[in-house]
Design an enzyme around this catalytic site. Structure first.
Site, PDB file in Angstrom:
ATOM      1  N   LYS A   1      20.815 134.424 -91.469  1.00 51.75           N
ATOM      2  CA  LYS A   1      20.787 134.736 -90.040  1.00 51.75           C
ATOM      3  C   LYS A   1      19.846 135.898 -89.746  1.00 51.75           C
ATOM      4  O   LYS A   1      19.085 135.871 -88.772  1.00 51.75           O
ATOM      5  CB  LYS A   1      22.201 135.084 -89.554  1.00 51.75           C
ATOM      6  CG  LYS A   1      23.192 133.941 -89.589  1.00 51.75           C
ATOM      7  CD  LYS A   1      24.597 134.444 -89.257  1.00 51.75           C
ATOM      8  CE  LYS A   1      25.621 133.326 -89.334  1.00 51.75           C
ATOM      9  NZ  LYS A   1      27.009 133.785 -89.092  1.00 51.75           N
TER      10      LYS A   1
ATOM     11  N   GLN B   1      31.956 137.231 -88.849  1.00 55.98           N
ATOM     12  CA  GLN B   1      31.805 136.313 -89.979  1.00 55.98           C
ATOM     13  C   GLN B   1      33.157 136.018 -90.625  1.00 55.98           C
ATOM     14  O   GLN B   1      33.904 136.936 -90.967  1.00 55.98           O
ATOM     15  CB  GLN B   1      30.844 136.910 -91.009  1.00 55.98           C
ATOM     16  CG  GLN B   1      30.554 136.009 -92.180  1.00 55.98           C
ATOM     17  CD  GLN B   1      29.747 134.778 -91.785  1.00 55.98           C
ATOM     18  OE1 GLN B   1      28.827 134.860 -90.977  1.00 55.98           O
ATOM     19  NE2 GLN B   1      30.096 133.645 -92.363  1.00 55.98           N
TER      20      GLN B   1
ATOM     21  N   ASP C   1      28.842 131.957 -81.541  1.00 51.69           N
ATOM     22  CA  ASP C   1      29.384 131.029 -82.542  1.00 51.69           C
ATOM     23  C   ASP C   1      30.149 129.895 -81.871  1.00 51.69           C
ATOM     24  O   ASP C   1      30.371 128.843 -82.479  1.00 51.69           O
ATOM     25  CB  ASP C   1      30.313 131.765 -83.509  1.00 51.69           C
ATOM     26  CG  ASP C   1      29.623 132.108 -84.828  1.00 51.69           C
ATOM     27  OD1 ASP C   1      28.657 131.415 -85.182  1.00 51.69           O
ATOM     28  OD2 ASP C   1      30.061 133.059 -85.497  1.00 51.69           O
TER      29      ASP C   1
END
Length: 267
Positions: A47, A91, A114
């Site tokens: 990322k 995450q 997300d």
């Protein structure tokens, strides 16, 4: 296959990079990590690499493993109210003292790139990436038999919803589906998305339509190599590779969601 995933992603990233170069300020997103998981470390590195290539600002916030849930929620709240932040990622996985559902719901839906908050403005990255690529390949979904193997909250369930929204005839299969039923559904499927993390679960023992499409989301790491959920070379129209397949589409979709968040927050 009209275009490989690698070439498709490369072209889309060039487009986004050009777009970012004309903005007054670059989009900014934060990655919060409360784990020391090897897979997470690799994914976060990817990322960050994508962001740097596109001229996007990213901050990696590595937090202690014993972080309290209340402290994580406070950090998220601070980012929610920071006008310089356009996207927030927490995450997964999280340590046992932190409830992931509480975390997902704490992120501002307008910054939840997300797509995990139930009220999020965005489609989760993997389903979005798959849908965008299917459309690029001119794969018809409307009225087609779509089989989703796997029912996770991150891929299986949202992917089934995405296909249903495109008017596909969607069947979700899972670990409690009988083998004979699974074979029957797979044999009649036009589109198969599999995300179970089982090396070569789909193999020559199944029967497929020659015109079928297999989208392989699952990854199994064994002896230093990566394997998908489907055996390579199955007799179908299109089968996405592992690696260099859906993972690239997922990362691309994150950048697309961030760009949309950036513009929405300017209003």
């Amino acid at each position: 296959m009209k275009m490989s995933i690698v070439d498709y992603v490369k072209g889309e990233k060039e487009r986004i990079k050009e777009e970012v170069s004309h903005l007054k300020e670059a989009p900014y997103f934060a990655i919060i990590q409360v784990n020391d998981d090897e897979g997470s470390n690799i994914y976060i590195a990817g990322k960050i690499k994508d962001a740097e290539e596109l001229g996007i600002n990213v901050e990696h916030m590595k937090c202690p493993l014993d972080m309290k849930e209340e402290d994580l929620l406070k950090l998220i709240d601070d980012l929610n109210h920071n006008p310089m932040v356009h996207g927030i990622i927490v995450q997964l996985p999280l340590p046992p003292q932190i409830n992931p559902d509480h975390v997902k719901c704490a992120i501002d839906p307008k910054k939840d790139i997300d797509g995990f908050n139930p009220l999020s403005s965005f489609t989760p990255c993997t389903p979005r990436g798959i849908l965008d690529y299917l459309k690029e390949e001119e794969i018809e979904i409307d009225g087609k038999n779509c089989v989703m193997i796997g029912r996770s909250d991150i891929v299986g369930k949202p992917m089934s919803k995405v296909l249903l929204n495109e008017n596909g005839n969607v069947t979700t299969l899972h670990s409690h589906t009988k083998r004979e039923d699974m074979e029957r559904y797979v044999a009649s499927a036009d589109i198969i998305v599999i995300a179970i993390g089982h090396k070569y679960f789909l193999d020559d023992s199944f029967t497929f339509k020659e015109s079928a499409v297999i989208v392989d989301v699952g990854i199994t790491r064994k002896d230093g190599k990566l394997y998908g959920d489907s055996k390579p070379g199955l007799p179908v129209r299109l089968q996405t590779p592992v690696p260099r397949g859906v993972g690239l589409l997922t990362r691309l979709s994150l950048m697309k969601n961030l760009m949309e968040a950036y513009y929405e927050l300017q209003d």
